[in-house]
Each structure stands twice: as C-alpha cells, then as structure tokens.
Motif scaffolding. Structure first.
Motif, PDB file in Angstrom:
ATOM      1  N   SER A   1     -14.045  34.649  84.080  1.00 64.61           N
ATOM      2  CA  SER A   1     -13.165  34.558  82.937  1.00 64.61           C
ATOM      3  C   SER A   1     -12.000  33.498  83.474  1.00 64.61           C
ATOM      4  O   SER A   1     -11.542  33.690  84.579  1.00 64.61           O
ATOM      5  N   PRO A   2     -11.327  32.990  82.539  1.00 67.49           N
ATOM      6  CA  PRO A   2     -10.625  31.731  82.767  1.00 67.49           C
ATOM      7  C   PRO A   2      -9.095  32.131  83.276  1.00 67.49           C
ATOM      8  O   PRO A   2      -8.687  33.011  82.670  1.00 67.49           O
ATOM      9  N   LEU A   3      -8.607  31.389  84.205  1.00 71.52           N
ATOM     10  CA  LEU A   3      -7.334  31.552  84.785  1.00 71.52           C
ATOM     11  C   LEU A   3      -6.923  30.342  85.283  1.00 71.52           C
ATOM     12  O   LEU A   3      -7.367  29.688  86.064  1.00 71.52           O
ATOM     13  N   ILE A   4      -5.471  29.899  84.924  1.00 71.85           N
ATOM     14  CA  ILE A   4      -5.128  28.859  84.878  1.00 71.85           C
ATOM     15  C   ILE A   4      -3.515  28.867  85.440  1.00 71.85           C
ATOM     16  O   ILE A   4      -2.745  29.477  84.979  1.00 71.85           O
ATOM     17  N   ILE A   5      -3.173  27.998  86.470  1.00 70.77           N
ATOM     18  CA  ILE A   5      -1.655  27.880  87.001  1.00 70.77           C
ATOM     19  C   ILE A   5      -1.136  26.658  86.318  1.00 70.77           C
ATOM     20  O   ILE A   5      -1.713  25.547  86.417  1.00 70.77           O
TER      21      ILE A   5
ATOM     22  N   TYR B   1       6.904  28.718  87.622  1.00 70.60           N
ATOM     23  CA  TYR B   1       5.254  28.654  87.642  1.00 70.60           C
ATOM     24  C   TYR B   1       4.604  29.526  86.533  1.00 70.60           C
ATOM     25  O   TYR B   1       5.435  30.712  86.340  1.00 70.60           O
ATOM     26  N   TYR B   2       3.510  29.161  85.992  1.00 68.87           N
ATOM     27  CA  TYR B   2       3.059  29.978  84.750  1.00 68.87           C
ATOM     28  C   TYR B   2       1.521  30.119  85.170  1.00 68.87           C
ATOM     29  O   TYR B   2       0.804  29.535  86.091  1.00 68.87           O
ATOM     30  N   LEU B   3       1.024  31.453  84.708  1.00 71.84           N
ATOM     31  CA  LEU B   3      -0.346  31.892  84.911  1.00 71.84           C
ATOM     32  C   LEU B   3      -0.786  32.216  83.397  1.00 71.84           C
ATOM     33  O   LEU B   3      -0.090  32.920  82.597  1.00 71.84           O
ATOM     34  N   ALA B   4      -1.961  31.696  83.195  1.00 75.21           N
ATOM     35  CA  ALA B   4      -2.544  32.103  81.674  1.00 75.21           C
ATOM     36  C   ALA B   4      -3.995  31.908  81.498  1.00 75.21           C
ATOM     37  O   ALA B   4      -4.520  30.958  82.530  1.00 75.21           O
ATOM     38  N   SER B   5      -4.458  32.442  80.711  1.00 71.93           N
ATOM     39  CA  SER B   5      -6.107  32.215  80.246  1.00 71.93           C
ATOM     40  C   SER B   5      -6.147  31.172  79.415  1.00 71.93           C
ATOM     41  O   SER B   5      -7.354  30.508  79.323  1.00 71.93           O
TER      42      SER B   5
ATOM     43  N   VAL C   1      -1.366  21.459  85.897  1.00 73.91           N
ATOM     44  CA  VAL C   1      -1.958  22.616  86.054  1.00 73.91           C
ATOM     45  C   VAL C   1      -3.096  22.566  87.078  1.00 73.91           C
ATOM     46  O   VAL C   1      -3.633  21.454  87.751  1.00 73.91           O
ATOM     47  N   ILE C   2      -3.359  23.888  87.652  1.00 71.68           N
ATOM     48  CA  ILE C   2      -4.467  24.306  88.716  1.00 71.68           C
ATOM     49  C   ILE C   2      -5.481  25.051  87.966  1.00 71.68           C
ATOM     50  O   ILE C   2      -4.960  26.227  87.596  1.00 71.68           O
ATOM     51  N   TYR C   3      -6.600  24.789  88.036  1.00 69.00           N
ATOM     52  CA  TYR C   3      -7.558  25.631  87.491  1.00 69.00           C
ATOM     53  C   TYR C   3      -8.285  26.506  88.899  1.00 69.00           C
ATOM     54  O   TYR C   3      -8.735  25.961  89.614  1.00 69.00           O
ATOM     55  N   LEU C   4      -8.131  27.658  88.596  1.00 67.42           N
ATOM     56  CA  LEU C   4      -8.590  28.525  89.544  1.00 67.42           C
ATOM     57  C   LEU C   4     -10.129  28.562  89.302  1.00 67.42           C
ATOM     58  O   LEU C   4     -10.523  28.902  88.051  1.00 67.42           O
TER      59      LEU C   4
END
Length: 598
Positions: free
Chosen positions: A179-183, A190-194, A206-209
C-alpha cells in the motif's frame, strides 16, 4: 480508497491541524465515508466523524490545540460500517498512541482475540484498531516507541500503509507493505501521505517508501530502515505535477474539466513518440524488449476496457494477446514463461488487484511492463519496464482523460512491440488531439442527454474496436448517474439483452465504417423495432441517419482510432445525464479513485 496524511515540522512554521486538514482535502477525490485527525502535544487530541470533511471541521473546537506532529485519515469502509467510532485514527487503551492505516489486516481477529484476553478494550469494529493496542502492549513490556511500532508491524498479515504518533512526541512512525506511502520534504517540514496530492501545495520533493521499509520522521530529519532495522539509502525525487492542475479552473466539476483536458493529455502522451520521418513509434519503455510470443494485459475497471482495446491491437499485428481482469489472473492456471509479456494497466499504479497480478507474473518468470499515469508508483517501481501516459492529475473518480491516454499509449505500444507502423498511422495519431477538441466544441450530447434523463436503463453496443468503448460508456453512465447501464458487443444483443430493450431504454450504438457497419446497422434495426430510442455515435452518419433518433458524429480518422473519438461523446452524454439528475459526479457513492485493497 482511504487516504493518509501526516506532518511533523518546526513548531513555529505551520499549524499542524491546518496542514492535516489541507492534506485530507487533497485526498477527498479518492473516495471516503468518514474522516479524522490526531494531534500530538502533551496529550493526544483526536477528532473524527462519519461523513465528509466539512462535518469533521464543524465538530472541531473554536480554538483547537496546536501540537508537535499529527496524522489524518479519510476512510472508505471495509471492516464495520461508516461511524464515528470506526473512523480513523484509532488509539490504544490509554490514548497515548494514535494510528491511521490503509489496507486490510488479514489476521486482525486472531490479534484482537489475543489482545482482549490480555485485557485490552476495543472501541470499534475495524481491523486497524489492533495496531495501536499492539504498540501499547510492546511499550508496556519495556520497548521504546520505535521498537514497539516495529514489533507491532511484524505481527501484521495483509496489506498496509501505517502512520503512528504518540502523545508528547514530535515524531511520526510509518511502514508500508503493498500500500503506497510517500514522504514529502520541505526544509525542516516533513509530510507523509498515501498520495502526493495531500502535500503538493507545500512541496514537490518526495521519497517513495518501498515494501518492507520503515520511516521515522522528525523535524530533525527522516530515517528510513529495512525490515531488519538497517539504514536504507534513499533518493529524493521531484514530482512534476503543478498544484494548479488539480483545480477546477472554472468548471462545475473536475470530471467535466478533465474531459476537456483530453486534447492536452493526448498531446503529452504523444510527445516525442510518433516519428513521422521514420514511420515509427519510439518507446523507451520497450526499447530493449524482445518481441514476445504472447502478451497478457491485466487491469480493472476502465483500465480493463483500455486493455481490451490494446489486446485487439496487438493481436491484429500477429502476437497472441489477451486482456484479463486482474482479480482473475492466476499463474497456476494461466501459462506464463520468459516469452510472456505481462502488461499491467493502472491509472494510479497502486491498484491492489493489478499489483497482485504483476507480482504473480514476476514470480512465474514473465516480463512485466506497467502502463500508468503516476511516476514513482508501486507498479512503476516493481515492474521490469514502465510506460507513462502523462495525463496529469485526475481528480474525478470516474476516469476520463486517463482512459483516452491509455488507449493511445496502448496503440503506440502495439506498434512499437512489432515494428509495425505506417505514415497513415503516425499521421492519425498526431491528428487526434485536434480531433478530440473538435468533438468537444461541436458535441450535441448535452441536449440529447436531457431527453433521456428519466430512462429506465441505458445500453451501449459496438463491434470490433468499438466494443470496449461501449463497455466503457456503460461504466461511466452507471458510475456517475446510479442508473442501470450495460455495454457489450452488439452481436450479443439477441443472446439475452434484447429481452430488456423497451421504449424506455435508449441504446447508444458506436458505429465504425470499418467494423462491420452493415451488421451494426442490423443491430440498430433490432432495437429500433422494439421501440428503443437510438443514439448513433459514428464516423459514418449517412449510413445510420435513417435508423437513429440522434446522431453524434466524430471526425474521419484511422479506423483504429474512431473509438477514441466516440468515447468523448459517450463521456459527455453520461456527464450531462448525471448533471441533470444532481448526482455527486466527482465523488460517486461507494466508489474510490485508487482501489488499494483486493
């Protein structure tokens, strides 16, 4: 489907709650039925409500407390109906830990039973609530918060993107699996979001987890680790979407705006690919792909209809090709080997069923190619090859410009895979954006739709390349009008659907002069004789005018591309029926933009 947002930053730079609400607003298009936020200060302030974001905002105190960090969530119900109690975030027994989660925990009942046996009390019916209680249990056993979070995640089975926050802390703890999660990074914020749309107004970096990775996010920085706790080197990428692209630009609905953006979207999709002097289509995505012995397309919904169109194009060029519903794709019963190219078609690049099919194909030794709109999406990163359709942000749940771009992308793919191209094909590709514009400028769909708002049902028929577009036309009609609609190959009329045809069931007939027009006219006569109104969408109006109540014309083009132009007329017809009915066009009930659960 569901949306997550998190924020941790310098206390003086932004109001945490404002950032969270902005982020949730950017995620509304994904579809949801409740929303909530949790703000960490010396305690933990949690606000959540069934209903839309405005209901949540109305429930907030006049002066809500600010904090060090926070998380937010828009929920689309899976475990338990929409309710205040089932809305995220969820907390532990002592309200020290709050968690927001996308996905499904397959072993939640087993975990819940064990936790309840240890004295934990649950407040909701959701699978998600086991997570904060697992964290709480590990903290009570002496673990620090980060270790406790990792132990909790290790016990989960299923799919998840999870963010946790603790009272008294300025840190966010996150992990993802299927399931996507992006910084998002903006200086010390700093932000985290789907989805990047949650923070696109703040930063484009962005950084893609990746699956199996954990992230700890503080104002002091970001630390990403793997499943064993080892530090992971990450790269910062820049998202090239303009936040202004996500606005309505004066249109009443995102869907109408996106229908009208199709000429631009197609120009972007075509840019640099058709080569007139060489009579070729150049696609970097498949430059090193050996011509496969077979091609499997895997997709869902609108993308499946595009895949039906693409598979026919590939078959016509001599390679066996089949379009599969991704949820039905199983390498145990469908032969896959090194000579099989498996093409995942997914607007978001996160569609759970399509991701599962691609992973199945990778495991079976096939070559995988993703055709998607989202740079850095899970499907793009996990496939051997990726082709971007370049349609730009699409906010309306019902796909429009991404479908047109998928059609054109797959048309180019079919040519590039086989080195089968002609000047006529290249010229027709390049003419399409202007031809779509002419359809938009001249369409009579609005007036025609007004005559059939009160119909009992709608039927869409076509043959050959027009059959997938008939299916897509029906899908659009049912998605946004909530009216019954069916789309199928016209030859199937007499094998059942004709029993439902009456004078209250208008039939949209897509007639292409190169796809058995005589047989299509025969099908039109079949429904005409039963009293059904007929709306012909065609490049050959003179052939059907005497048998149709209305004609929606499309410009002359290469016969493979008539369905691309016809689809624009069908989109407009569905939109104007829904508009007259007063439906929630951009956010149809029960539907989500990005379907991240199987």
């Amino acid at each position: 489907m569901c949306g997550i947002v998190g924020y941790a930053g310098e206390q003086t730079s932004k109001d945490v709650l404002d950032v969270l609400l902005d982020g949730l607003s950017g995620l509304e298009y994904r579809g949801y039925d409740s929303a909530g936020v949790a703000v960490a200060n010396s305690s933990l302030d949690v606000y959540k409500r069934e209903g839309d974001l405005s209901t949540l905002e109305e429930s907030l105190p006049e002066q809500p407390p600010n904090g060090f960090a926070g998380i937010g969530h828009t929920r689309w119900s899976t475990h338990g109906p929409p309710s205040d109690a089932n809305a995220h975030p969820h907390t532990d027994c002592d309200d020290r830990i709050a968690v927001a989660h996308n996905g499904i925990i397959d072993n939640d009942q087993e975990l819940r039973d064990a936790l309840e046996a240890d004295g934990h009390v649950f407040e909701s019916e959701t699978d998600t609530e086991v997570i904060p209680h697992l964290v709480e249990s590990a903290i009570d056993q002496g673990a620090d918060v980060e270790t406790a979070f990792r132990r909790a995640i290790d016990r989960l089975e299923g799919s998840y993107a999870v963010i946790a926050v603790r009272s008294g802390s300025e840190a966010l703890y996150a992990a993802r699996h299927h399931s996507p999660l992006i910084i998002g990074i903006d200086g010390d914020d700093y932000y985290l979001a789907s989805d990047v749309s949650a923070f696109l107004g703040y930063t484009e970096d962005v950084i893609y987890l990746e699956d199996g990775q954990f992230a700890t996010v503080r104002p002091a920085g970001v630390e990403v680790t793997d499943e064993r706790g080892a530090l992971v080197e990450t790269s910062v990428e820049t998202v090239d979407w303009d936040p202004e692209d996500a606005g309505k630009s004066g249109y009443d609905h995102y869907m109408l705006k996106e229908i009208h953006e199709q000429p631009h979207a197609l120009r972007e999709c075509l840019r640099g690919r058709p080569q007139g002097l060489e009579n070729a289509v150049l696609l970097e995505a498949v430059a090193d792909v050996t011509e496969p012995k077979r091609v499997h397309f895997v997709a869902c919904g609108t993308s499946y209809h595009a895949s039906l169109y693409g598979a026919r194009l590939v078959r016509e060029r001599g390679i066996p090709a089949t379009a599969f519903l991704a949820s039905e794709y199983d390498s145990d019963v469908i032969p896959i080997d090194g000579d099989t190219l498996v093409v995942g078609v997914t607007q978001s690049g996160e569609t759970a069923d399509t991701m599962s099919a691609l992973r199945d194909a990778n495991g079976a030794g096939g070559t995988t190619l993703t055709v998607t709109n989202v740079v850095g999406s899970s499907a793009a990163r996990e496939s051997d090859h990726v082709m971007y359709i370049r349609a730009g942000p699409e906010i309306g749940v019902a796909a429009t410009k991404t479908f047109a771009s998928q059609q054109i992308a797959l048309a180019m793919l079919s040519s590039a895979l086989t080195d089968d191209c002609s000047q006529e094909f290249v010229d027709a590709l390049r003419a399409l954006p202007d031809q779509v514009q002419s359809v938009l400028d001249d369409s009579r769909a609005r007036a025609i739709a007004g005559e059939y708002v009160d119909s009992d049902a709608y039927f869409f028929i076509g043959r050959g390349y027009c059959a997938p577009v008939a299916r897509e036309g029906a899908l659009k009609m049912k998605e946004i009008t909530y009216k019954h609609a069916e789309g199928f190959p016209a030859g199937e009329l007499k094998h059942g659907p004709l029993a439902l045809v009456t004078d209250r069931t208008p039939v949209f007939a897509v007639v292409n002069r190169e796809s058995n027009p005589e047989k299509m006219i025969g099908n039109v006569k079949e429904v005409e004789s039963r009293g059904a109104p007929v709306i012909a969408v065609t490049d050959t109006p003179e052939a059907v005018r005497n048998h149709a109540d209305h004609v929606l014309g499309v410009p002359d083009t290469h016969w493979r591309f008539t369905p691309v132009l016809a689809n624009v007329q069908l989109q407009l017809a569905s939109y104007w029926v829904a508009n007259r009915l007063g439906r929630s066009i951009d956010k149809p009930r029960n539907l989500a933009k990005s379907v991240t659960v199987e």
